[in-house]
Each structure stands twice: as structure tokens, then as C-alpha cells.
Design a protein around this motif. Structure first.
Motif, PDB file in Angstrom:
ATOM      1  N   ASP A  32       0.811  -1.217   0.000  1.00 28.32           N
ATOM      2  CA  ASP A  32       0.000   0.000   0.000  1.00 28.32           C
ATOM      3  C   ASP A  32       0.851   1.278   0.000  1.00 28.32           C
ATOM      4  N   ARG A  33       2.113   1.198  -0.389  1.00 17.74           N
ATOM      5  CA  ARG A  33       2.982   2.374  -0.372  1.00 17.74           C
ATOM      6  C   ARG A  33       3.703   2.564  -1.717  1.00 17.74           C
ATOM      7  N   PRO A  34       2.979   2.672  -2.812  1.00 17.95           N
ATOM      8  CA  PRO A  34       3.657   2.790  -4.116  1.00 17.95           C
ATOM      9  C   PRO A  34       4.469   4.080  -4.262  1.00 17.95           C
ATOM     10  N   LEU A  35       3.985   5.194  -3.661  1.00 15.18           N
ATOM     11  CA  LEU A  35       4.727   6.447  -3.785  1.00 15.18           C
ATOM     12  C   LEU A  35       6.040   6.381  -3.009  1.00 15.18           C
ATOM     13  N   TRP A  36       5.958   5.873  -1.770  1.00 10.43           N
ATOM     14  CA  TRP A  36       7.193   5.720  -0.999  1.00 10.43           C
ATOM     15  C   TRP A  36       8.104   4.674  -1.634  1.00 10.43           C
ATOM     16  N   GLY A  37       7.513   3.611  -2.152  1.00 10.37           N
ATOM     17  CA  GLY A  37       8.315   2.583  -2.795  1.00 10.37           C
ATOM     18  C   GLY A  37       9.105   3.135  -3.970  1.00 10.37           C
ATOM     19  N   ALA A  38       8.444   3.965  -4.772  1.00 14.39           N
ATOM     20  CA  ALA A  38       9.118   4.559  -5.927  1.00 14.39           C
ATOM     21  C   ALA A  38      10.150   5.594  -5.493  1.00 14.39           C
ATOM     22  N   LEU A  40      11.839   5.793  -2.603  1.00 13.53           N
ATOM     23  CA  LEU A  40      12.985   5.170  -1.959  1.00 13.53           C
ATOM     24  C   LEU A  40      13.823   4.348  -2.932  1.00 13.53           C
ATOM     25  N   ARG A  41      13.261   4.049  -4.079  1.00 17.36           N
ATOM     26  CA  ARG A  41      14.053   3.419  -5.132  1.00 17.36           C
ATOM     27  C   ARG A  41      14.823   4.463  -5.933  1.00 17.36           C
ATOM     28  N   ALA A  42      14.153   5.558  -6.279  1.00 14.39           N
ATOM     29  CA  ALA A  42      14.720   6.514  -7.236  1.00 14.39           C
ATOM     30  C   ALA A  42      15.786   7.425  -6.623  1.00 14.39           C
ATOM     31  N   LEU A  43      15.456   8.081  -5.511  1.00 17.71           N
ATOM     32  CA  LEU A  43      16.340   9.134  -5.016  1.00 17.71           C
ATOM     33  C   LEU A  43      17.703   8.619  -4.556  1.00 17.71           C
ATOM     34  N   PRO A  44      17.775   7.591  -3.692  1.00 12.27           N
ATOM     35  CA  PRO A  44      19.118   7.110  -3.315  1.00 12.27           C
ATOM     36  C   PRO A  44      19.914   6.609  -4.518  1.00 12.27           C
ATOM     37  N   ALA A  45      19.257   5.920  -5.439  1.00  9.60           N
ATOM     38  CA  ALA A  45      19.959   5.437  -6.631  1.00  9.60           C
ATOM     39  C   ALA A  45      20.450   6.598  -7.482  1.00  9.60           C
ATOM     40  N   THR A 176      20.802   9.763 -16.719  1.00  9.92           N
ATOM     41  CA  THR A 176      20.009   8.852 -15.899  1.00  9.92           C
ATOM     42  C   THR A 176      20.032   9.272 -14.432  1.00  9.92           C
ATOM     43  N   SER A 177      21.202   9.666 -13.930  1.00  7.04           N
ATOM     44  CA  SER A 177      21.299  10.094 -12.531  1.00  7.04           C
ATOM     45  C   SER A 177      20.465  11.343 -12.287  1.00  7.04           C
ATOM     46  N   TRP A 178      20.445  12.260 -13.264  1.00  7.59           N
ATOM     47  CA  TRP A 178      19.652  13.477 -13.107  1.00  7.59           C
ATOM     48  C   TRP A 178      18.160  13.154 -13.061  1.00  7.59           C
ATOM     49  N   GLN A 179      17.739  12.255 -13.932  1.00  5.03           N
ATOM     50  CA  GLN A 179      16.316  11.910 -13.980  1.00  5.03           C
ATOM     51  C   GLN A 179      15.877  11.169 -12.726  1.00  5.03           C
ATOM     52  N   LEU A 180      16.702  10.241 -12.251  1.00  3.74           N
ATOM     53  CA  LEU A 180      16.360   9.528 -11.022  1.00  3.74           C
ATOM     54  C   LEU A 180      16.277  10.480  -9.835  1.00  3.74           C
ATOM     55  N   THR A 181      17.229  11.384  -9.752  1.00  4.52           N
ATOM     56  CA  THR A 181      17.232  12.343  -8.642  1.00  4.52           C
ATOM     57  C   THR A 181      16.038  13.269  -8.718  1.00  4.52           C
ATOM     58  N   ALA A 182      15.752  13.800  -9.908  1.00  2.00           N
ATOM     59  CA  ALA A 182      14.604  14.697 -10.079  1.00  2.00           C
ATOM     60  C   ALA A 182      13.301  13.978  -9.757  1.00  2.00           C
ATOM     61  N   GLY A 183      13.158  12.749 -10.260  1.00  2.00           N
ATOM     62  CA  GLY A 183      11.943  11.998  -9.973  1.00  2.00           C
ATOM     63  C   GLY A 183      11.794  11.690  -8.502  1.00  2.00           C
ATOM     64  N   TYR A 211      17.996  -3.915  -1.979  1.00  2.00           N
ATOM     65  CA  TYR A 211      18.148  -4.585  -3.271  1.00  2.00           C
ATOM     66  C   TYR A 211      17.585  -3.729  -4.403  1.00  2.00           C
ATOM     67  N   VAL A 212      16.355  -3.245  -4.215  1.00  2.00           N
ATOM     68  CA  VAL A 212      15.682  -2.481  -5.274  1.00  2.00           C
ATOM     69  C   VAL A 212      16.478  -1.227  -5.623  1.00  2.00           C
ATOM     70  N   THR A 213      16.983  -0.529  -4.595  1.00  2.00           N
ATOM     71  CA  THR A 213      17.671   0.742  -4.821  1.00  2.00           C
ATOM     72  C   THR A 213      19.100   0.550  -5.328  1.00  2.00           C
ATOM     73  N   VAL A 214      19.874  -0.246  -4.595  1.00  2.00           N
ATOM     74  CA  VAL A 214      21.299  -0.360  -4.904  1.00  2.00           C
ATOM     75  C   VAL A 214      21.546  -1.315  -6.065  1.00  2.00           C
ATOM     76  N   VAL A 215      20.926  -2.494  -6.014  1.00  2.00           N
ATOM     77  CA  VAL A 215      21.224  -3.523  -7.014  1.00  2.00           C
ATOM     78  C   VAL A 215      20.412  -3.321  -8.291  1.00  2.00           C
ATOM     79  N   ALA A 216      19.065  -3.261  -8.152  1.00  2.00           N
ATOM     80  CA  ALA A 216      18.199  -3.235  -9.331  1.00  2.00           C
ATOM     81  C   ALA A 216      18.139  -1.869 -10.002  1.00  2.00           C
ATOM     82  N   THR A 217      18.666  -0.838  -9.359  1.00  2.00           N
ATOM     83  CA  THR A 217      18.625   0.486  -9.980  1.00  2.00           C
ATOM     84  C   THR A 217      20.031   1.034 -10.178  1.00  2.00           C
ATOM     85  N   ALA A 218      20.721   1.416  -9.114  1.00  2.00           N
ATOM     86  CA  ALA A 218      22.032   2.060  -9.277  1.00  2.00           C
ATOM     87  C   ALA A 218      23.049   1.121  -9.942  1.00  2.00           C
ATOM     88  N   LEU A 219      23.250  -0.061  -9.368  1.00  2.00           N
ATOM     89  CA  LEU A 219      24.245  -0.978  -9.930  1.00  2.00           C
ATOM     90  C   LEU A 219      23.836  -1.480 -11.308  1.00  2.00           C
TER      91      LEU A 219
END
Length: 308
Positions: A32-38, A40-45, A176-183, A211-219
Motif C-alpha cells: 500500500d505504499r507505491p509512492l514511498w516505494g518509488a 525510496l528506489r529513485a532518489l538514493p539510486a 540517468t542520474s539526473w532523472q532519477l534524482t529529479a523523480g 536490493y531495489v535501490t542499490v542492485v536493481a537500480t544504481a548498480l
């Protein structure tokens, strides 16, 4: 030869990570947290890749990053999160595998980039595979999940058309880093306003977000772009097919989802459609779903990033 094999193996980790992301999101992250899920995936990555790229936006890339970050990161990640939660892992992976085909048709409709007959054939074969997969999934497909997957493909396709026009003047990894940070920055206040404080983080959820942030996105993005620099675009495109395969296999092996003859045939048709729809030129495309800076092929991209 050994160097190429090393890069093939390293690049292959990116689509495998994206394919596993469907399962991790569905099994371990709060539904039930799609906004937080997105967010917390985008900004740290985005911040991790920004530190790696060591380049800030310049000139028109300030507003381009904001717009593409909204489409390719904020909206896309939220829709992908919903699709991963609402659909079986194998179904979500197969539906999103058709995203390069959706990009092909969107580029035709919005930018006048007329596809070849083989590309159109690939689009129809792939869409037929998606339909077969959905028809064979029993009662597990929800309207919300299907609508989220379809909307994610459409949003990312529009983002692709824009990014393809603006590819000059920015390194793909930096863009890509700019778009992830902006999003991510856009999503933070929206998540706080609509969903309240961040979700509670026990060890299981924290590990899943890691995993989602570091592995599936940034790495994964860093390895993908490194592969695009060291390998032929066609090789990277074929590696992108590991994305839906990983999603289907994990859904079957870990989530106990059925993979009958009809679903298997649908997956084969999707992969065949993507192969038929691959551009025959040397243009290379970054991963879709995420953040596109080049042409539609596989992501995927350019290869195929089927959503991740």
C-alpha cells in the motif's frame, strides 16, 4: 575475447536484477505504499549514480531532467510498483517485456518514425504473446495491475520519444542520474502527503529496499551503460531478454506460480516479437523504465529493458 566475455557476464547482471525486482517488490515490499516505494528506489539510486558520473545538469538539461524524471522515473516507478504488486511476477515480467514494442509504435505515432515491416511484425507477435499469457493466467490478473502495466509502457514510451530527441549534450549515465534524482525529489513530498510517514522498516523490508535501490537500480544501470560502451548493441539487446526470463523463472520457482503451455507459448512469442522488432542500425538505447537516453531497443531497453 576474455574481456568481452567478462563484459557480457557483468552486463547480464542488469537485466537479471530487473527481472528479480518484480518478485522482490511483490513478496517483500509493502503493497500500500507505491509512492514511498518509488521514491525510496529513485532518489538514493540517483544520488549514487550522480556521485559516480560527477556531472551536474547544464543548460536545457535542467528542465529536461525534471520532465524526463517525472515520466521515466516518478510516474513509471509508481506504476511499475503497482503492477508488480497486483500481477503475478511471471505475468508482470511478460507484459513489461513488450515495452520496447510499445516504444516502437509510440515513436511512429508521435515522432513519425515509421517502422519497417519486420518491426511491425515483431510488435504484433509480441502483443499476441502478451494476450496469450494473460488469457492463460486464470483469475490472477487484476484490472488495476493490467492498467498499471499498460500505463507504465505508455508513459515510458512517451519519455523515450522525448529522450531520443534530446540525446545530445549529456552522457547517458549522467542523464540517468539526473532523472532519477529529479523523480525522487518530486515523489518525496507527494508520498509524505498521500501516504504519511515512510513505511516501517524491519530487517526484511530494509533488505528488500536495499536490493531495489542499490542492485536493481544504481548498480544495474551502471553495468548496463558500461556494457553499452564495451559490447555491440545487438549483444546488449539480446542480454536484455534475460529480464522477462528472470521474472518468469523466479515467479515460478519461488512464488509457486503456474507456468503452463499457454503461458510458456506467450513468453516465447513476446521474446520473438522483441527480437523481430530490434532496430537493425547501430543505435543503442538505455534501459526503459527507467530512464531512456537513446533509441528503443532494448529496458529495454536497446536493448530490451522490459521494465524493471
Amino acid at each position: 575475447m576474455e574481456g568481452n566475455l567478462r563484459w557480457v557476464l557483468l552486463t547480464a547482471l542488469a537485466p537479471l536484477a530487473w527481472g528479480a525486482n518484480y518478485y522482490v517488490t511483490r513478496a517483500w515490499l509493502p503493497p500500500d505504499r507505491p509512492l514511498w516505494g518509488a521514491a525510496l528506489r529513485a532518489l538514493p539510486a540517483g544520488l549514487l549514480l550522480l556521485a559516480l558520473a560527477r556531472r551536474r545538469p547544464h543548460g536545457p538539461w535542467w528542465w529536461r531532467s525534471a520532465l524526463l524524471g517525472t515520466l521515466n522515473t516518478a510516474v513509471f516507478f509508481v506504476l511499475l510498483y503497482l503492477a508488480s504488486q497486483q500481477l503475478p511476477t511471471s505475468t508482470a515480467a511478460t507484459v513489461m517485456a513488450a515495452s520496447p514494442l510499445a516504444m516502437l509504435l509510440t515513436a511512429w505515432a508521435l515522432a513519425g518514425q515509421r517502422p519497417r515491416r519486420a518491426h511491425l511484425a515483431g510488435a504484433f507477435v509480441g502483443l499476441g504473446g502478451v494476450a496469450l499469457m494473460l488469457l492463460g493466467s486464470g483469475g490472477t490478473v487484476t484490472a488495476t495491475g493490467l492498467a498499471s502495466s499498460t500505463a507504465a509502457m505508455l508513459v515510458s514510451s512517451v519519455g523515450y520519444v522525448l529522450a531520443a530527441r534530446w540525446r545530445e549534450g549529456a552522457d547517458p549515465l549522467a542523464a540517468t542520474s539526473w532523472q532519477l534524482t529529479a523523480g525522487g525529489l518530486l515523489l518525496l513530498p507527494l508520498a509524505a502527503a498521500a501516504e504519511g510517514p515512510p513505511p516501517a522498516m524491519d530487517a526484511r523490508v530494509l533488505l528488500a529496499f536495499g536490493y531495489v535501490t542499490v542492485v536493481a537500480t544504481a548498480l544495474a544501470f551502471a553495468l548496463w551503460f558500461a556494457g553499452l560502451r564495451h559490447l555491440p548493441a545487438g549483444t546488449v539487446g539480446l542480454l536484455g531478454l534475460l529480464n522477462p526470463l528472470a521474472g518468469v523463472l523466479l515467479g515460478t520457482a519461488l512464488a509457486g506460480e503456474d507456468l503452463g503451455a499457454r503461458q510458456g507459448a506467450g513468453l516465447v512469442l513476446v521474446l520473438a516479437g522483441v527480437l523481430l522488432g530490434r532496430p537493425r542500425d547501430r543505435t543503442r538505447t538505455p534501459p526503459p523504465g527507467a530512464v531512456r537516453a537513446r533509441s528503443p531497443q532494448p529496458d529495454a531497453p536497446g536493448p530490451v529493458r522490459s521494465g524493471g
